[in-house]
Every structure is written in structure tokens, then in C-alpha cells.
Enzyme design. Structure first.
Site, PDB file in Angstrom:
ATOM      1  N   HIS A 462       0.823  -1.221   0.000  1.00  0.00           N
ATOM      2  CA  HIS A 462       0.000   0.000   0.000  1.00  0.00           C
ATOM      3  C   HIS A 462       0.854   1.267   0.000  1.00  0.00           C
ATOM      4  O   HIS A 462       2.060   1.239   0.256  1.00  0.00           O
ATOM      5  CB  HIS A 462      -0.958   0.002   1.199  1.00  0.00           C
ATOM      6  CG  HIS A 462      -0.285   0.043   2.541  1.00  0.00           C
ATOM      7  ND1 HIS A 462       0.180   1.206   3.100  1.00  0.00           N
ATOM      8  CD2 HIS A 462      -0.005  -0.941   3.438  1.00  0.00           C
ATOM      9  CE1 HIS A 462       0.723   0.947   4.288  1.00  0.00           C
ATOM     10  NE2 HIS A 462       0.621  -0.355   4.512  1.00  0.00           N
ATOM     11  N   CYS A 481       3.087  -4.951   6.832  1.00  0.00           N
ATOM     12  CA  CYS A 481       2.702  -4.654   5.454  1.00  0.00           C
ATOM     13  C   CYS A 481       3.876  -4.031   4.692  1.00  0.00           C
ATOM     14  O   CYS A 481       4.856  -3.591   5.286  1.00  0.00           O
ATOM     15  CB  CYS A 481       1.506  -3.710   5.418  1.00  0.00           C
ATOM     16  SG  CYS A 481      -0.065  -4.527   5.769  1.00  0.00           S
TER      17      CYS A 481
END
Length: 559
Positions: A462, A481
Site C-alpha cells: 500500500h 505490510c
């Protein structure tokens, strides 16, 4: 003609066909069959893999693999010997190489039939061991698994999903083309061939002129001089970092003590060499030889060779499927690579998980993209970080643009947190009953774009608002992440082969705050890997930061 007679004729013909399809039993075949069936302990004496070898020869109808017309077949065994001789990853003090040396002498001697049969089995055992090495390498995965379990007990959720290569060893060994068989089990992706070149390069340096450990010193930089500079230059020459160059302004950096020879001066050429060394070792590139650079300079050539061997074996356990296009996120390198038609087409900086929140090693397909995503704060982060922060500062949620909802649905009712007694939820038995999320906006932790590849770790690629962190050399700041430096570049790449994604429309949506899903019909495989050694496009060996200490925990068998 009666039906019974016709049936008998059919059975006879079928039996004849079956028998003709079976290999003819020559003298060696008969002898092998007899030895396995009557006295297997004797023929398999001092040979490992007894169960496998029994199965191999039974499935091969006891035909020899290495003997032809009563003599050892040089065309067959020479291929095996050549493969072993040329495998630079083999330990030449290990059992495989020593067995090869012993058997290479035996096949040329005059042996009795019994000795020939025993040598036949030994050759098959050697080939089996070599195949296992070629396919699986030497990493002690069981021991590494125990290390990961120990980390989990410390609340560090370190995960490494292995992909065990699936090959039919018996079928491979039955093939007469050993060269082709070895080629078929050799990895082709993730820089495997380049790592072999790097290994060969270091092995050559070790034979010709291995570098020496530098004595301790405080600091060296451009303009310094003395004996330590001479030793530093010699060290960087040995590793191929130092290259002579034209130094037109050498007088500008010459110290007042001009009795020094040019070679004893920390010159521009040496400064370039230090920076090159720092760059290919994942260090801050400043040309200053301080404690950090000294420590890496003093890593022995044997340690570096072992690191490359470890990474070669890691690649053997990565997926072997052929993909036209895919992504590789190399965690210790802090980089994302887009590969298409076996060539790197894009390279982007990433931020990965902190050592206490390591990014897992696994692979999955990107199946959809979210524009203007909500960040739904994981329960672990709520318990460890948000609740303690709210106890200290009741404005924490507001300052970070966080909302509390009744359920995970963004449309569910919002909760008035002023009446909550946050101290109640400090303890595991009192589970926080609501869901915390962050709507799209400038403070959103996921930024403007999220690339979703469904997985049990809730990990994805992301965007991020903390863009200044991409300037750092070591970029391990996330909770697991992968944060991407240029997410719109990856969006454009995916849109190139997903023509139903309208980039103009997507860019317009990104200017607002409306959450939007884009389906990726032609899905893109993403591999999250952990490779701490490699070779760049300039043919230079690179070593990366072992941020999770996996190089330390992962050991290889020395067999």
C-alpha cells in the site's frame, strides 16, 4: 469358432504384449534381482537410503542404471561425475564429494560380479544424494522452525512459508540423460544463476588473494593519510571495490603533512571505493569508514561465501512455477521488482516490517486494488498501541483521524468514546468490543492506494503518508505490510495488462475520498522473499541487511 476359444486367443495375445513390453532380463538384471530378493542386507551393506533403493530397482524391474553388457557404462557415470565435479555449491570435504572420488576410481578397476553390483548400488546412492542436494540444498529447516517458534513465544510473529519442490526422484533417476535431469531441477528465477556467478567470483578471490582483517581504528575519511589508509586500500582492492582513477585535484585534499605518498592518502579514488563498498552492502553511502563500515569490511570471505550458499539454498525452496509477469518484494533489500518475460522492468523502494513485526515470507496473487482505502486497525495494534495511547492522551483518536465503529462495516454506527473507560481493555480477558478504522484522507496510514492479495496474515502492499522514510537506507518501519514509494507507478503497470482498468478514471477518483474497488482480472503474482545476497546488473556482488536475523538462525548442513 467358439467364444471360449476366442477369449483364450485374446488372453494369449494380451499376455504376449505385456511380456514384450517388459525389459529383457540379462545376466546383470537377474543377478540384481536375486541379490535384492534373497539377500538385500548384503548388497545394501553400508549404503544409506535402503528403502528408497529397493523401491527404485523394483520399479526399474531390477535393470542396472550404470552397467551395460556386464561393464560400467562410461557415458552414464561420466555425466554424473562431471555434474558433481562442476557443482561449486558442493562441500568438497563432504560425504557426496568424497564418495564421488572413491567411486570414480572403483569403476575403472576389475571387479567381481558381486563387487560390480555393490558399486552399481553405491553409484545410485551417490546420484540420489546429489539430486537431493541439487533440488533441496542443505538448510536445516526443522531447526529453523524451532527458532521461529521461539520468536513467537516472545510475541514476534515471524513466519516463513516454504515451497517444497515436488519432483519424482525415481523417474528422474531412470532417465539416461543425467545432464538434462540436473538442468530440469535447477531453479531459473530469483537471480539463481547470478548468485552462482557471485559464488564463483568469491571462490576465485579466496584462492588467489583473500582479504585480511583490518586492525581497529577510530575513523577514516577523504583527506586522511597513513599506514591504515594503505591497509584499507589493499582490502578494497582485494574485493574489487578499488579502481585506479585520474585524480586531478589531489593537492586540494593533501594534508599539511605532505611527506605522505599518494598511495598513503585517502584519495578520491579510495573515497569512490568506500562508497561503492557501502552501496553494495546496504550501508549509508557517505565515504566515511566508521564503526559500521569497519564491521562489514572485517566480515571474512568464508562468511560471505557461506551467506551466498545459504541464499542459493533459499531460492531452491521458492516456487518454481513459470510466470510471464510477477512481483518480487525482497525484504532485506527494501525493494520491489516487477519482472516480465524474465526481465526486470520496474524497481521501486519499499518499507517493510520492523524486526518485532516482521513481514512474512509467502506468495499470493494481487486480485484487486482499493483506491482511497479505509484502514481497519488490526486488533493486535489496538491492544498494544491504541489503548495505551488513549489512556495517556484522550485526544489520540481525533489527532490521528481514527473512528470507532460498532462493526467492521464502514457504514456501521459510530461509538462515542467519551464514555469508554480505556483502562478496562488493557487486560486480555477484557476484549475491546468495537472496531477502530481510519477513513480516506491525508492522515490515512494506507495512503491513497492498496494492492490486495488475500492472505491469512492481513498483509498487503500500500501507499503511505510517511514518504520521508523512503530516503532512509534501512527501511523497516511497518507492522508487517509493505509500503510502496510510488504506488501509482505500480497501478499503471497493472493497468497495462488489465485494459479494463481505466487509468484516467482512477486518477480522478484518487483526487477525492470515495473508496473504490478495481478488480484485477489478469492477476499478478507477488513473492515476498528474504534474500540477503545477490548480484546487480553491473556484475557486482551485493549483500543486504539481515534485519530479522534469519541468516543467523538458518543454518546449512555441512555434508
Amino acid at each position: 469358432m467358439s467364444k471360449l476359444f476366442m477369449k483364450q486367443i485374446f488372453i494369449i495375445l494380451l499376455t504376449t504384449l505385456v511380456l514384450s513390453a517388459l525389459p529383457t532380463e540379462n545376466n546383470t538384471t537377474k543377478a540384481l534381482k536375486s541379490a535384492f530378493q534373497k539377500n538385500p542386507k548384503k548388497i545394501l551393506k553400508n549404503i544409506p537410503q535402503k528403502k528408497f533403493l529397493k523401491m527404485l530397482y523394483r520399479q526399474n524391474h531390477y535393470q542396472p542404471l550404470w552397467i551395460k553388457e556386464g561393464q560400467f557404462n562410461p557415458k552414464q557415470y561420466s555425466q554424473l561425475f562431471q555434474q558433481i565435479e562442476q557443482d561449486i555449491t558442493l562441500n568438497q570435504e563432504g560425504i557426496i564429494y568424497k564418495n564421488y572420488q572413491t567411486l570414480s576410481k572403483l569403476v575403472d578397476e576389475n571387479l567381481t560380479q558381486e563387487q560390480k553390483l555393490h558399486t552399481e548400488i553405491k553409484l545410485s546412492s551417490l546420484y540420489y544424494n546429489f539430486l537431493i542436494h541439487a533440488i533441496y540444498g542443505e538448510i536445516e529447516w526443522k531447526n529453523f522452525s524451532h527458532k521461529l517458534s521461539a520468536l513467537k513465544r516472545k510475541k514476534i510473529n515471524a513466519t516463513w512459508i516454504k515451497n517444497q519442490p515436488k519432483f519424482n526422484i525415481i523417474k528422474i533417476m531412470q532417465s539416461t540423460d543425467i545432464n538434462q535431469s540436473i538442468s530440469s531441477v535447477t531453479p531459473t528465477n530469483f537471480g539463481y544463476k547470478k548468485l552462482l556467478l557471485a559464488l564463483k567470483k568469491l571462490q576465485t578471490i579466496k584462492k588467489k588473494s583473500p582479504w585480511k582483517k583490518l586492525p581497529a581504528f577510530k575513523r577514516l575519511a577523504l583527506g586522511d593519510g597513513g599506514d591504515m589508509v594503505l591497509k584499507l586500500r589493499a582490502r578494497l582492492q582485494a574485493s574489487g571495490d578499488y579502481i585506479e582513477c585520474n585524480e586531478t585535484n589531489i593537492s586540494a585534499i593533501m594534508p599539511k603533512d605532505n611527506n605522505l605518498s599518494n598511495k598513503a592518502l585517502f584519495s578520491i579514488c579510495l573515497d569512490n571505493a568506500v562508497k561503492n563498498f557501502q552501496s553494495r552492502h546496504g550501508l549509508q553511502v557517505d565515504g566515511i569508514v566508521g564503526k559500521g563500515t569497519q564491521k562489514v569490511l572485517n566480515v571474512s570471505i568464508d562468511e560471505k561465501i557461506e551467506k551466498i550458499l545459504l541464499n542459493i539454498d533459499r531460492i531452491k525452496w521458492l516456487p518454481r512455477e513459470k510466470q510471464k509477469r510477477y512481483l518480487v518484494v525482497n525484504i532485506p533489500e527494501f525493494m520491489l521488482h516487477y519482472i516480465e518475460d524474465a526481465k526486470e522492468k520496474q524497481k521501486l523502494r519499499v518499507i517493510v516490517g520492523q524486526p518485532k513485526h516482521p513481514t512474512p515470507i509467502f506468495s499470493q496473487n494481487i486480485s484487486y486494488i482499493v483506491l482511497n482505502p479505509y484502514w481497519k486497525v488490526p486488533e493486535g495494534i489496538v491492544r498494544r498501541e491504541v489503548i495505551p495511547a488513549m489512556i495517556k492522551n484522550h485526544s489520540y483518536l481525533k489527532q490521528h483521524g481514527l473512528e470507532v465503529h460498532r462493526t467492521w462495516s464502514e457504514k456501521s454506527a459510530k461509538i462515542n468514546t467519551s464514555s469508554l473507560f480505556w483502562e478496562d481493555y488493557l487486560y486480555p480477558e477484557n476484549k475491546f468490543p468495537y472496531r477502530i478504522m481510519q477513513p480516506p484522507g491525508p492522515k490515512n496510514a494506507l495512503g491513497k492506494i492498496k494492492f490486495k492479495f488475500p492472505n491469512r496474515f492481513s498483509v498487503y502492499i500500500h501507499d503511505t503518508p510517511t514518504r520521508h522514510l523512503f530516503r532512509r537506507t534501512v527501511r523497516a518501519f511497518s507492522h508487517g505490510c509493505v509500503r510502496l514509494s510510488k504506488p501509482t507507478k505500480l497501478l499503471e503497470t497493472i493497468a497495462n495488462f488489465n485494459t479494463d482498468i481505466n487509468l484516467t478514471k482512477a486518477n480522478k477518483i484518487l483526487k477525492g475520498k470515495r473508496k473504490t474497488f478495481l478488480k484485477v482480472n489478469k492477476q499478478l503474482r507477488v513473492y515476498l522473499v528474504y534474500l540477503t545476497a545477490g548480484m546487480n546488473s553491473q556484475g557486482q556482488i551485493e549483500f543486504r541487511n539481515d534485519i530479522y536475523n534469519y541468516d543467523k538462525y538458518q543454518k546449512r548442513r555441512l555434508r
